[in-house]
Design a protein around this motif. Structure first.
Motif, PDB file in Angstrom:
ATOM      1  N   ASN A   1       0.830  -1.211   0.000  1.00  0.00           N
ATOM      2  CA  ASN A   1       0.000   0.000   0.000  1.00  0.00           C
ATOM      3  C   ASN A   1       0.862   1.257   0.000  1.00  0.00           C
ATOM      4  OD1 ASN A   1      -2.524   1.286  -0.111  1.00  0.00           O
ATOM      5  ND2 ASN A   1      -2.595   1.525   2.129  1.00  0.00           N
ATOM      6  N   LYS A   2       1.907   1.221  -0.837  1.00  0.00           N
ATOM      7  CA  LYS A   2       2.766   2.385  -0.985  1.00  0.00           C
ATOM      8  C   LYS A   2       3.428   2.325  -2.352  1.00  0.00           C
ATOM      9  CE  LYS A   2       6.750   2.627   0.974  1.00  0.00           C
ATOM     10  NZ  LYS A   2       7.757   2.800   2.037  1.00  0.00           N
ATOM     11  N   ALA A   3       3.975   3.434  -2.787  1.00  0.00           N
ATOM     12  CA  ALA A   3       4.667   3.452  -4.074  1.00  0.00           C
ATOM     13  C   ALA A   3       6.030   2.781  -3.927  1.00  0.00           C
ATOM     14  CB  ALA A   3       4.841   4.893  -4.551  1.00  0.00           C
ATOM     15  N   VAL A   4       6.291   1.838  -4.808  1.00  0.00           N
ATOM     16  CA  VAL A   4       7.601   1.186  -4.881  1.00  0.00           C
ATOM     17  C   VAL A   4       8.056   1.272  -6.331  1.00  0.00           C
ATOM     18  CG1 VAL A   4       8.933  -0.933  -4.594  1.00  0.00           C
ATOM     19  CG2 VAL A   4       7.108  -0.386  -2.973  1.00  0.00           C
ATOM     20  N   ARG A   5       9.250   1.789  -6.548  1.00  0.00           N
ATOM     21  CA  ARG A   5       9.761   1.915  -7.910  1.00  0.00           C
ATOM     22  C   ARG A   5      11.001   1.052  -8.096  1.00  0.00           C
ATOM     23  NH1 ARG A   5      14.220   5.283  -8.207  1.00  0.00           N
ATOM     24  NH2 ARG A   5      14.590   6.579  -6.362  1.00  0.00           N
ATOM     25  N   ALA A   6      11.165   0.546  -9.301  1.00  0.00           N
ATOM     26  CA  ALA A   6      12.348  -0.241  -9.645  1.00  0.00           C
ATOM     27  C   ALA A   6      13.506   0.698  -9.942  1.00  0.00           C
ATOM     28  CB  ALA A   6      12.054  -1.121 -10.851  1.00  0.00           C
ATOM     29  N   GLU A   7      14.691   0.312  -9.486  1.00  0.00           N
ATOM     30  CA  GLU A   7      15.887   1.112  -9.705  1.00  0.00           C
ATOM     31  C   GLU A   7      17.033   0.195 -10.127  1.00  0.00           C
ATOM     32  OE1 GLU A   7      18.685   2.971  -6.476  1.00  0.00           O
ATOM     33  OE2 GLU A   7      17.090   4.439  -6.920  1.00  0.00           O
ATOM     34  N   ALA A   8      17.672   0.513 -11.236  1.00  0.00           N
ATOM     35  CA  ALA A   8      18.794  -0.295 -11.722  1.00  0.00           C
ATOM     36  C   ALA A   8      20.067   0.104 -10.993  1.00  0.00           C
ATOM     37  CB  ALA A   8      18.968  -0.107 -13.222  1.00  0.00           C
ATOM     38  N   GLU A   9      20.809  -0.920 -10.574  1.00  0.00           N
ATOM     39  CA  GLU A   9      22.109  -0.725  -9.950  1.00  0.00           C
ATOM     40  C   GLU A   9      23.183  -1.201 -10.915  1.00  0.00           C
ATOM     41  OE1 GLU A   9      24.216  -1.904  -5.728  1.00  0.00           O
ATOM     42  OE2 GLU A   9      23.022  -3.448  -6.738  1.00  0.00           O
ATOM     43  N   GLY A  10      24.243  -0.443 -11.092  1.00  0.00           N
ATOM     44  CA  GLY A  10      25.324  -0.863 -11.976  1.00  0.00           C
ATOM     45  C   GLY A  10      25.975  -2.142 -11.480  1.00  0.00           C
ATOM     46  N   VAL A  11      26.401  -2.970 -12.416  1.00  0.00           N
ATOM     47  CA  VAL A  11      27.028  -4.231 -12.047  1.00  0.00           C
ATOM     48  C   VAL A  11      28.273  -3.988 -11.206  1.00  0.00           C
ATOM     49  CG1 VAL A  11      28.256  -6.228 -12.975  1.00  0.00           C
ATOM     50  CG2 VAL A  11      26.098  -5.524 -13.994  1.00  0.00           C
ATOM     51  N   GLU A  12      29.026  -2.942 -11.528  1.00  0.00           N
ATOM     52  CA  GLU A  12      30.242  -2.643 -10.770  1.00  0.00           C
ATOM     53  C   GLU A  12      29.904  -2.307  -9.317  1.00  0.00           C
ATOM     54  OE1 GLU A  12      29.346  -1.237 -13.578  1.00  0.00           O
ATOM     55  OE2 GLU A  12      30.774  -2.104 -15.026  1.00  0.00           O
ATOM     56  N   THR A  13      28.821  -1.570  -9.119  1.00  0.00           N
ATOM     57  CA  THR A  13      28.395  -1.236  -7.756  1.00  0.00           C
ATOM     58  C   THR A  13      27.965  -2.488  -7.010  1.00  0.00           C
ATOM     59  OG1 THR A  13      27.666   0.935  -8.514  1.00  0.00           O
ATOM     60  CG2 THR A  13      26.807   0.171  -6.398  1.00  0.00           C
ATOM     61  N   TRP A  14      27.201  -3.341  -7.707  1.00  0.00           N
ATOM     62  CA  TRP A  14      26.799  -4.611  -7.075  1.00  0.00           C
ATOM     63  C   TRP A  14      28.024  -5.428  -6.694  1.00  0.00           C
ATOM     64  CZ3 TRP A  14      27.914  -9.652  -8.021  1.00  0.00           C
ATOM     65  CH2 TRP A  14      27.179 -10.593  -7.302  1.00  0.00           C
ATOM     66  N   ASP A  15      29.018  -5.462  -7.583  1.00  0.00           N
ATOM     67  CA  ASP A  15      30.217  -6.253  -7.325  1.00  0.00           C
ATOM     68  C   ASP A  15      30.955  -5.748  -6.077  1.00  0.00           C
ATOM     69  OD1 ASP A  15      32.124  -8.273  -7.949  1.00  0.00           O
ATOM     70  OD2 ASP A  15      33.433  -6.763  -8.825  1.00  0.00           O
ATOM     71  N   LYS A  16      31.027  -4.451  -5.899  1.00  0.00           N
ATOM     72  CA  LYS A  16      31.683  -3.903  -4.711  1.00  0.00           C
ATOM     73  C   LYS A  16      30.932  -4.327  -3.454  1.00  0.00           C
ATOM     74  CE  LYS A  16      33.669   0.173  -6.991  1.00  0.00           C
ATOM     75  NZ  LYS A  16      33.623   1.655  -7.104  1.00  0.00           N
ATOM     76  N   ARG A  17      29.607  -4.269  -3.495  1.00  0.00           N
ATOM     77  CA  ARG A  17      28.819  -4.696  -2.336  1.00  0.00           C
ATOM     78  C   ARG A  17      29.031  -6.186  -2.073  1.00  0.00           C
ATOM     79  NH1 ARG A  17      23.923  -5.161  -2.050  1.00  0.00           N
ATOM     80  NH2 ARG A  17      23.222  -4.995  -4.223  1.00  0.00           N
ATOM     81  N   ALA A  18      29.049  -6.979  -3.140  1.00  0.00           N
ATOM     82  CA  ALA A  18      29.210  -8.419  -2.990  1.00  0.00           C
ATOM     83  C   ALA A  18      30.569  -8.762  -2.376  1.00  0.00           C
ATOM     84  CB  ALA A  18      29.034  -9.106  -4.339  1.00  0.00           C
ATOM     85  N   ARG A  19      31.603  -8.024  -2.773  1.00  0.00           N
ATOM     86  CA  ARG A  19      32.930  -8.239  -2.186  1.00  0.00           C
ATOM     87  C   ARG A  19      32.904  -7.951  -0.688  1.00  0.00           C
ATOM     88  NH1 ARG A  19      37.353  -8.403  -5.829  1.00  0.00           N
ATOM     89  NH2 ARG A  19      36.715  -8.109  -8.000  1.00  0.00           N
ATOM     90  N   CYS A  20      32.242  -6.878  -0.321  1.00  0.00           N
ATOM     91  CA  CYS A  20      32.147  -6.524   1.099  1.00  0.00           C
ATOM     92  C   CYS A  20      31.367  -7.567   1.891  1.00  0.00           C
ATOM     93  CB  CYS A  20      31.484  -5.156   1.257  1.00  0.00           C
ATOM     94  SG  CYS A  20      32.474  -3.778   0.639  1.00  0.00           S
ATOM     95  N   MET A  21      30.426  -8.231   1.227  1.00  0.00           N
ATOM     96  CA  MET A  21      29.639  -9.276   1.885  1.00  0.00           C
ATOM     97  C   MET A  21      30.384 -10.609   1.947  1.00  0.00           C
ATOM     98  SD  MET A  21      26.035  -8.368  -0.006  1.00  0.00           S
ATOM     99  CE  MET A  21      25.230  -9.909   0.481  1.00  0.00           C
ATOM    100  N   GLY A  22      31.572 -10.661   1.314  1.00  0.00           N
ATOM    101  CA  GLY A  22      32.367 -11.878   1.372  1.00  0.00           C
ATOM    102  C   GLY A  22      31.998 -12.933   0.362  1.00  0.00           C
ATOM    103  N   ILE A  23      31.241 -12.569  -0.673  1.00  0.00           N
ATOM    104  CA  ILE A  23      30.883 -13.529  -1.711  1.00  0.00           C
ATOM    105  C   ILE A  23      32.130 -13.881  -2.517  1.00  0.00           C
ATOM    106  CG2 ILE A  23      29.472 -13.923  -3.768  1.00  0.00           C
ATOM    107  CD1 ILE A  23      27.392 -12.060  -2.587  1.00  0.00           C
ATOM    108  N   ALA A  24      32.385 -15.160  -2.699  1.00  0.00           N
ATOM    109  CA  ALA A  24      33.619 -15.637  -3.332  1.00  0.00           C
ATOM    110  C   ALA A  24      33.698 -15.222  -4.796  1.00  0.00           C
ATOM    111  CB  ALA A  24      33.719 -17.148  -3.212  1.00  0.00           C
TER     112      ALA A  24
END
Length: 286
Positions: free
Chosen positions: A214-237
């Motif tokens: 019951n609220k507005a939710v919009r889709a937002e694209a994240e760059g692959v490079e940004t995702w990769d930096k987050r994934a590294r910080c999360m310890g994904i191999a």
């Protein structure tokens, strides 16, 4: 006795629960006995702990089983080796039936984890076992990684264009289909694509969750490079990160498109819609 490999993960637990609900005897094969209590509660009568590349552990797991539901850990670099070891153990122990948890469109070579599952399907076709192959699309549950962001900020973030169209499926529907295939005759030598929705854009997915919240939710694209930096910080191999990046890029090019008719036929009812899943989630998370 039905053996479920990879039973400690979310897919394994869902399949164990679905089999338990049908009164089927279940043996769960897990890496650690830490999962034992939960799996017993879900319906597993036996727990075997060990690694998929340990012949002794595999022998304990398959001995006396009438059927196997094989789930390999998601995005595993050992998919082919583990399947080969399991097929050998099942053959040596005289287990007649194996149902394989594959993926929708495994023939897409640009996604290595899909391509590896196709190689396993190929091995199964020449194994001499009574086989069934299930090919589920991406789970609706995967969207819940963005749940808090949707609730707090009204944003559904994805690492590919928001126009990308994906068919989704409720994991509970996949587990129910697996239980049906494992406990009923007539599914030998079949390959079933399991999609719960037609292809949906990320915009449509975000809007569906928005209606449930019951609220507005919009889709937002994240760059692959940004995702990769987050994934590294999360310890994904490295292997998992690199493989998932290839998947995101393949999604961006072609999406992942399926048809819900097969799953509806297996279940004897329409598959769970994304709207129903979102409403269910909103009510339980409230």
């Amino acid at each position: 006795m039905i053996l479920v490999t990879g039973a400690g993960g979310k897919t394994g637990k869902a399949v164990v629960k679905a089999l338990g609900a049908r009164g089927a005897p279940v043996r769960a094969f897990v890496r650690s006995l830490a999962h034992g209590a939960d799996l017993n509660t879900m319906g597993a009568s036996e727990i075997v702990a060990g690694e998929m590349d340990d012949p002794d552990a595999l022998l304990r797991a398959v001995r006396g089983a009438e059927a196997i539901y094989h789930i390999c850990a998601n995005v595993s670099p050992h998919e082919i080796a583990f399947a080969k070891a399991l097929i050998t153990a099942a053959t040596n122990a005289g287990v007649p039936r194996l149902v394989y948890h594959s993926v929708l469109h495994p023939q897409i070579e640009a996604m290595p984890h899909h391509w590896n599952k196709l190689r396993v399907e190929e091995m199964l076709l020449s194994s001499g076992l009574d086989i069934t192959i299930l090919q589920p699309t991406a789970y609706m549950q995967n969207s819940l990684a963005e749940w808090d962001r949707m609730v707090v900020r009204g944003i559904y973030r994805v690492p590919y264009p928001v126009e990308t169209r994906l068919s989704l499926v409720d994991l509970d529907d996949v587990a129910e289909a697996a239980a049906i295939v494992l406990t009923n005759r007539g599914h030998s030598s079949a390959t079933y694509e399991l999609a719960g929705t037609p292809p949906l854009s990320q915009i449509e997915i975000a809007e569906t969750f928005g209606r449930a919240l019951n609220k507005a939710v919009r889709a937002e694209a994240e760059g692959v490079e940004t995702w990769d930096k987050r994934a590294r910080c999360m310890g994904i191999a490295d292997y998992q990160r690199e493989t998932l990046i290839k998947m995101f890029r393949a999604y961006a090019r072609n999406g992942l498109r399926g048809n819900p008719n097969v799953l509806g036929w297996l279940l004897g009812r329409p598959p769970t819609s994304l709207a129903a899943f979102a409403s269910r989630t909103a009510s339980t998370q409230a």
